[in-house]
Design a protein around this motif. Structure first.
Motif, short mmCIF file in Angstrom:
data_model
loop_
_atom_site.label_atom_id
_atom_site.label_comp_id
_atom_site.label_asym_id
_atom_site.label_seq_id
_atom_site.Cartn_x
_atom_site.Cartn_y
_atom_site.Cartn_z
N ASN A 66 -39.62 140.41 -86.99
CA ASN A 66 -39.24 141.75 -87.41
C ASN A 66 -39.09 141.79 -88.93
O ASN A 66 -38.87 140.77 -89.59
CB ASN A 66 -37.93 142.19 -86.74
CG ASN A 66 -36.77 141.30 -87.08
OD1 ASN A 66 -36.20 141.39 -88.16
ND2 ASN A 66 -36.40 140.41 -86.16
N THR A 67 -39.23 142.98 -89.47
CA THR A 67 -39.22 143.16 -90.93
C THR A 67 -37.89 142.79 -91.55
O THR A 67 -37.85 142.15 -92.61
CB THR A 67 -39.56 144.62 -91.28
OG1 THR A 67 -40.82 144.97 -90.70
CG2 THR A 67 -39.64 144.81 -92.80
N ALA A 68 -36.79 143.18 -90.89
CA ALA A 68 -35.47 142.88 -91.44
C ALA A 68 -35.25 141.38 -91.56
O ALA A 68 -34.74 140.88 -92.57
CB ALA A 68 -34.38 143.50 -90.55
N GLY A 69 -35.65 140.63 -90.53
CA GLY A 69 -35.51 139.19 -90.56
C GLY A 69 -36.35 138.57 -91.66
O GLY A 69 -35.90 137.65 -92.37
N ARG A 70 -37.58 139.05 -91.81
CA ARG A 70 -38.46 138.51 -92.87
C ARG A 70 -37.88 138.79 -94.25
O ARG A 70 -37.97 137.96 -95.15
CB ARG A 70 -39.86 139.12 -92.75
CG ARG A 70 -40.71 138.48 -91.67
CD ARG A 70 -42.16 138.88 -91.79
NE ARG A 70 -42.34 140.31 -91.54
CZ ARG A 70 -42.54 140.84 -90.36
NH1 ARG A 70 -42.58 140.07 -89.28
NH2 ARG A 70 -42.69 142.15 -90.21
N ASP A 71 -37.27 139.97 -94.42
CA ASP A 71 -36.68 140.32 -95.72
C ASP A 71 -35.52 139.39 -96.06
O ASP A 71 -35.39 138.92 -97.19
CB ASP A 71 -36.20 141.77 -95.71
CG ASP A 71 -37.35 142.77 -95.65
OD1 ASP A 71 -38.49 142.36 -95.96
OD2 ASP A 71 -37.11 143.93 -95.29
N ILE A 72 -34.64 139.12 -95.07
CA ILE A 72 -33.50 138.24 -95.30
C ILE A 72 -33.97 136.83 -95.62
O ILE A 72 -33.50 136.20 -96.58
CB ILE A 72 -32.57 138.23 -94.06
CG1 ILE A 72 -31.94 139.61 -93.87
CG2 ILE A 72 -31.48 137.17 -94.21
CD1 ILE A 72 -31.19 139.75 -92.57
N LEU A 73 -34.90 136.32 -94.83
CA LEU A 73 -35.43 134.98 -95.07
C LEU A 73 -36.20 134.92 -96.39
O LEU A 73 -36.24 133.88 -97.05
CB LEU A 73 -36.33 134.56 -93.91
CG LEU A 73 -35.62 134.33 -92.57
CD1 LEU A 73 -36.62 134.15 -91.44
CD2 LEU A 73 -34.71 133.11 -92.66
N GLY A 74 -36.79 136.05 -96.78
CA GLY A 74 -37.50 136.10 -98.06
C GLY A 74 -36.55 135.91 -99.23
O GLY A 74 -36.88 135.21 -100.20
N VAL A 75 -35.37 136.53 -99.13
CA VAL A 75 -34.36 136.36 -100.18
C VAL A 75 -33.91 134.90 -100.25
O VAL A 75 -33.82 134.32 -101.34
CB VAL A 75 -33.15 137.29 -99.92
CG1 VAL A 75 -32.02 137.00 -100.90
CG2 VAL A 75 -33.56 138.75 -100.00
N ILE A 76 -33.63 134.31 -99.08
CA ILE A 76 -33.18 132.90 -99.04
C ILE A 76 -34.27 131.99 -99.59
O ILE A 76 -34.01 131.07 -100.39
CB ILE A 76 -32.81 132.49 -97.60
CG1 ILE A 76 -31.67 133.37 -97.08
CG2 ILE A 76 -32.41 131.03 -97.54
CD1 ILE A 76 -31.36 133.16 -95.61
N HIS A 77 -35.51 132.25 -99.18
CA HIS A 77 -36.64 131.43 -99.63
C HIS A 77 -36.82 131.51 -101.13
O HIS A 77 -37.01 130.49 -101.82
CB HIS A 77 -37.92 131.88 -98.91
CG HIS A 77 -39.13 131.07 -99.27
ND1 HIS A 77 -40.14 131.57 -100.07
CD2 HIS A 77 -39.48 129.79 -98.96
CE1 HIS A 77 -41.07 130.64 -100.21
NE2 HIS A 77 -40.70 129.56 -99.56
N GLY A 78 -36.73 132.72 -101.68
CA GLY A 78 -36.89 132.90 -103.11
C GLY A 78 -35.82 132.16 -103.91
O GLY A 78 -36.11 131.51 -104.92
#
Length: 352
Positions: free
Chosen positions: A46-58
């Motif tokens: 889901n988009t929300a999960g990808r966004d959260i993980l994107g912040v952590i990854h960055g």
């Protein structure tokens, strides 16, 4: 869960448990946090999960510690961030992640049990109310027309029931509006810290939920203590963290009393027993575990036992509530119908 440990729009217990479980496996496999979170992001559905993980990854790619990356998302409770920080400082991050996963899985299981226990009686009561309202609002006037057609009038209990139904019908809009306001008010109450605390106190003191809620609160305390102690904290620091973690008023007061007794030199196991956190054989188990240095494992076992007892008690309550509600509905409907049918049968016999 206390107000100061939650952020706005935090992830659910099941979502946090899944994240921590995956992070634990990633760390144990030797994959870097940045690479592991990147893989998790690719697999997110889901988009929300990808966004959260994107912040952590960055943040992780910039060399930021994991606890700071989690804080950056503003989606994780404060105590998750604190525990991850402790895990990073002590070199036990994979163990902390695994413990957090177990803790949140248990929290989700308890919440699911409570929701199912509340949902069934509410559905049954709603169905009962719907049947009774239809009976007195729609069916009773039909019987009244039959009586009038036979040259008779309803009297006594049937008439009172029909008049009550007419009143409900006349003021149905106002009644529905009042119910909607009550539901909305309850939702607002649950969304505030003071409101949740007030509801918790009610559930703790209400005679039907007192024993069940006490088991749930004790199980959550044991689960949280197991998490803290397994992460390498001492008992004083663990109690301090658990005091922030739990939201049950009675447990928070017991923790405060326990901390006070510890400052006076009382042993940890004795302090727990004196404040009534555990009783009977459970208190004895804690005492033995304290002497043998296995507090984290015994707290884990107690958490599992309390969860099992909670599940059993809820199932017992449901097994009692189900036939009771069915019997009540049958009696109410039967009384209303008999109060009309018997006089009607008398009139029909007289005419015959």
């Amino acid at each position: 869960m206390s107000e100061n440990t939650r952020r706005k729009d935090t992830l659910s217990s099941s979502e946090i448990a899944a994240f921590c479980a995956q992070m634990s496996m990633i760390l144990r496999s030797g994959i870097s946090i940045s690479e592991g979170v990147g893989i998790m992001r690719e697999d997110a559905d889901n988009t929300a999960g990808r966004d959260i993980l994107g912040v952590i990854h960055g943040e992780a790619e910039l060399g930021m510690p994991l606890h700071m990356a989690l804080a950056k998302t503003e989606k994780f409770p404060d105590y998750v961030i604190h525990m991850v920080e402790i895990g990073e400082a002590t070199g036990k991050l994979e163990n902390v992640m695994e413990s957090l996963s177990v803790y949140y899985e248990r929290e989700e299981a308890v919440s699911r049990i409570v929701r199912s226990a509340l949902a069934y009686p509410l559905v049954m009561i709603s169905m009962m109310m719907a049947v009774i309202i239809i009976l007195i609002v729609q069916v009773m006037p039909i019987f009244n027309d039959v009586f009038q057609g036979l040259g008779a009038q309803m009297t006594g209990f049937p008439l009172a029931v029909m008049n009550f139904g007419q009143t409900l019908g006349n003021y149905s809009v106002g009644i529905v509006s009042a119910l909607a306001v009550a539901v909305f008010g309850f939702a607002i109450l649950r969304s505030t810290g003071s409101g949740r605390e007030m509801l918790d106190k009610f559930k703790e003191n209400f005679f039907l939920t007192r024993g069940l809620y006490s088991k749930i609160a004790s199980g959550r305390f044991a689960s949280a203590m197991s998490l803290m102690l397994a992460s390498g904290m001492d008992t004083d620091k663990s109690l301090e963290m658990v005091h922030k973690l739990v939201g049950t008023p009675s447990v928070r007061s017991k923790i405060a009393l326990c901390q006070e007794k510890l400052s006076q030199g009382t042993r940890f196991s004795d302090a727990l027993a004196e404040v009534g956190m555990f009783s009977g054989v459970y208190a004895r188990m804690v005492s033995v575990a304290f002497k043998t240095g296995s507090m984290d494992s015994i707290m884990e076992k107690l958490a599992v036992r309390y969860e099992e007892e909670t599940n059993t008690q809820i199932n017992n309550i449901i097994s009692i509530v189900e036939p009771t509600l069915v019997a009540i509905l049958s009696v109410i409907v039967g009384v209303i119908l008999l109060s009309v049918m018997l006089p009607l049968m008398g009139i029909m016999s007289a005419i015959g």
